[in-house]
Design an enzyme around this catalytic site. Structure first.
Site, mmCIF file in Angstrom:
data_model
loop_
_atom_site.group_PDB
_atom_site.id
_atom_site.type_symbol
_atom_site.label_atom_id
_atom_site.label_comp_id
_atom_site.label_asym_id
_atom_site.label_seq_id
_atom_site.Cartn_x
_atom_site.Cartn_y
_atom_site.Cartn_z
ATOM 1 N N ALA A 44 0.816 -1.205 0.000
ATOM 2 C CA ALA A 44 0.000 0.000 0.000
ATOM 3 C C ALA A 44 0.855 1.263 0.000
ATOM 4 C CB ALA A 44 -0.939 -0.011 1.201
ATOM 5 N N ASP A 65 10.462 -5.847 -3.718
ATOM 6 C CA ASP A 65 9.369 -6.502 -2.993
ATOM 7 C C ASP A 65 9.500 -8.009 -3.149
ATOM 8 O OD1 ASP A 65 6.495 -5.604 -1.727
ATOM 9 O OD2 ASP A 65 6.387 -7.579 -2.670
ATOM 10 N N VAL A 115 14.431 -8.496 1.335
ATOM 11 C CA VAL A 115 15.599 -7.739 1.777
ATOM 12 C C VAL A 115 16.174 -8.416 3.014
ATOM 13 C CG1 VAL A 115 16.467 -5.513 2.560
ATOM 14 C CG2 VAL A 115 14.651 -5.610 0.846
ATOM 15 N N ASP A 135 6.117 -3.633 5.875
ATOM 16 C CA ASP A 135 5.019 -3.884 6.812
ATOM 17 C C ASP A 135 5.497 -4.573 8.083
ATOM 18 O OD1 ASP A 135 5.646 -6.403 5.879
ATOM 19 O OD2 ASP A 135 3.652 -6.856 5.089
ATOM 20 N N CYS A 191 -2.138 -4.704 9.376
ATOM 21 C CA CYS A 191 -3.260 -4.553 8.445
ATOM 22 C C CYS A 191 -4.005 -5.865 8.244
ATOM 23 C CB CYS A 191 -2.747 -4.048 7.098
ATOM 24 S SG CYS A 191 -1.950 -2.442 7.183
ATOM 25 N N CYS A 249 21.874 5.178 21.877
ATOM 26 C CA CYS A 249 21.301 4.517 20.703
ATOM 27 C C CYS A 249 22.374 3.669 20.033
ATOM 28 C CB CYS A 249 20.762 5.544 19.703
ATOM 29 S SG CYS A 249 20.181 4.778 18.159
ATOM 30 N N CYS A 252 22.692 5.176 15.718
ATOM 31 C CA CYS A 252 23.198 6.488 15.291
ATOM 32 C C CYS A 252 24.229 7.074 16.247
ATOM 33 C CB CYS A 252 22.044 7.462 15.062
ATOM 34 S SG CYS A 252 21.086 7.890 16.532
#
Length: 348
Positions: A44, A65, A115, A135, A191, A249, A252
């Site tokens: 989406a 994807d 990925v 997602d 979703c 963190c 970073c």
């Protein structure tokens, strides 16, 4: 953007309204045409992001994807249609086919893969920006860490139910995703478990797209330095200013990049809310014609296209084989059951 006069005229006509927008203008359009972006996840969010990037004239758009188009996608994934469902096209390929009809002057590359730690650096190499259309937080953290290690800006977006959130993270300039979300619960709301309405997807992706355009044209003064969250059904909007990064963190600040620490990648991963388990043999491609001839003898039905093979099993589940070596076991979320079916029909 050095074209022959007739090419320049066509470009000015195509992007005329964008050229008239002062913060972009001709210089900004040149920068867009010289930019390279990678969109990870062509569901989406990804379809809206790709639509905006290609129509805006971003010169090189890579679409990544792992899935294929199904009927349930059509309610909110704007680049697909019933033909894509019938042909079982991978989302990246179906999106590329549609986008080429929209803007043939930009380079669009479809990559059908998951990925992973093994390929993330290759997929992001040379990119000016990575756009999140995923997602799940496992992949988001992988992208976040890979982008910060490589110094590539990363625009995050998420949508579920009627809620959305987005932010643009720039290595060396802003905190990263881990400063706001320390862990992602894959068993949380998705979703596929509580639903989503189309308008919230468009809004989230549009927030991502406009921040992407600001970054690509070099308008730092107007980049948003906050994470926004909203619920469009219940009329709520919140903005969380970036502030300083978390001093501890791991990404970073400490530069440990947890998602990039070498570990054996899981062979079987349950896709949250999908009643599907993905089993991957990375680096071991599947000959789809060979597997079609083998599985036709034992399957209820076998259908295929150049990209995948879909097999209805006597047990009731379905196998979807991808050429790069992945197999989806659909109809179960039980990894043990999925591995058993995989071993029975595909082998070790």
């Amino acid at each position: 953007m050095d074209q022959r006069p007739e090419q320049k005229g066509l470009l000015h006509e195509r992007y005329s309204r964008q050229l008239l927008f002062a913060p972009i203008g001709e210089q900004g359009q040149r920068r867009l045409l010289d930019s390279k972006v990678c969109i990870v996840g062509m569901g989406a969010l990804g379809t809206v992001l790709a639509n905006h990037m290609v129509r805006a004239g971003v010169g090189y758009v890579r679409l990544v994807d792992r899935d294929y188009v199904e009927a349930s996608n059509l309610q909110r994934q704007m680049l697909y249609d019933e033909r894509d469902v019938l042909e079982m096209y991978p989302k990246a390929v179906a999106a590329e086919r549609k986008l080429r009809q929209i803007n043939s002057s930009v380079h669009i590359e479809a990559v059908v893969t998951d990925v992973t730690l093994s390929n993330v650096d290759t997929l992001l190499d040379g990119m000016d920006l990575v756009l999140d259309g995923t997602d799940n937080f496992r992949t988001r953290f992988l992208l976040n860490d890979a982008c910060y290690r490589a110094g590539i800006p990363f625009t995050y977006g998420g949508a579920v139910s009627s809620r959305g959130m987005s932010a643009l993270f720039v290595p060396g300039r802003t905190p990263c995703l881990r400063c706001f979300i320390q862990s992602g619960d894959s068993a949380g709301e998705t979703c596929d478990t509580i639903g989503v309405i189309g308008p919230v997807v468009d809004i989230v992706a549009s927030y991502q797209a406009v921040e992407a355009m600001k970054l690509l044209v070099g308008d730092e003064a107007h980049r948003r330095s906050s994470l926004v969250t909203f619920d469009i059904w219940h009329n709520r909007f919140y903005e969380l200013s970036f502030g300083e990064p978390l001093p501890d963190c791991p990404c970073c600040q400490l530069r440990h990049y947890p998602a990039l620490e070498w570990q054996s990648e899981e062979q079987a991963v349950s896709l949250c809310g999908r009643d599907t388990v993905q089993i991957a043999s990375y680096g071991k491609p599947l000959d789809l014609e060979l597997w079609r001839s083998r599985l036709e003898r034992v399957a209820v039905t076998v259908t295929s296209n150049p990209f995948l093979l879909r097999v209805e099993l006597p047990e009731g589940e379905r196998l979807v084989l991808f050429a790069e070596g992945r197999v989806l076991v659909q109809g179960t979320s039980d990894a043990v059951r999925a591995k058993s079916l995989y071993a029975r029909y595909i082998g070790n």
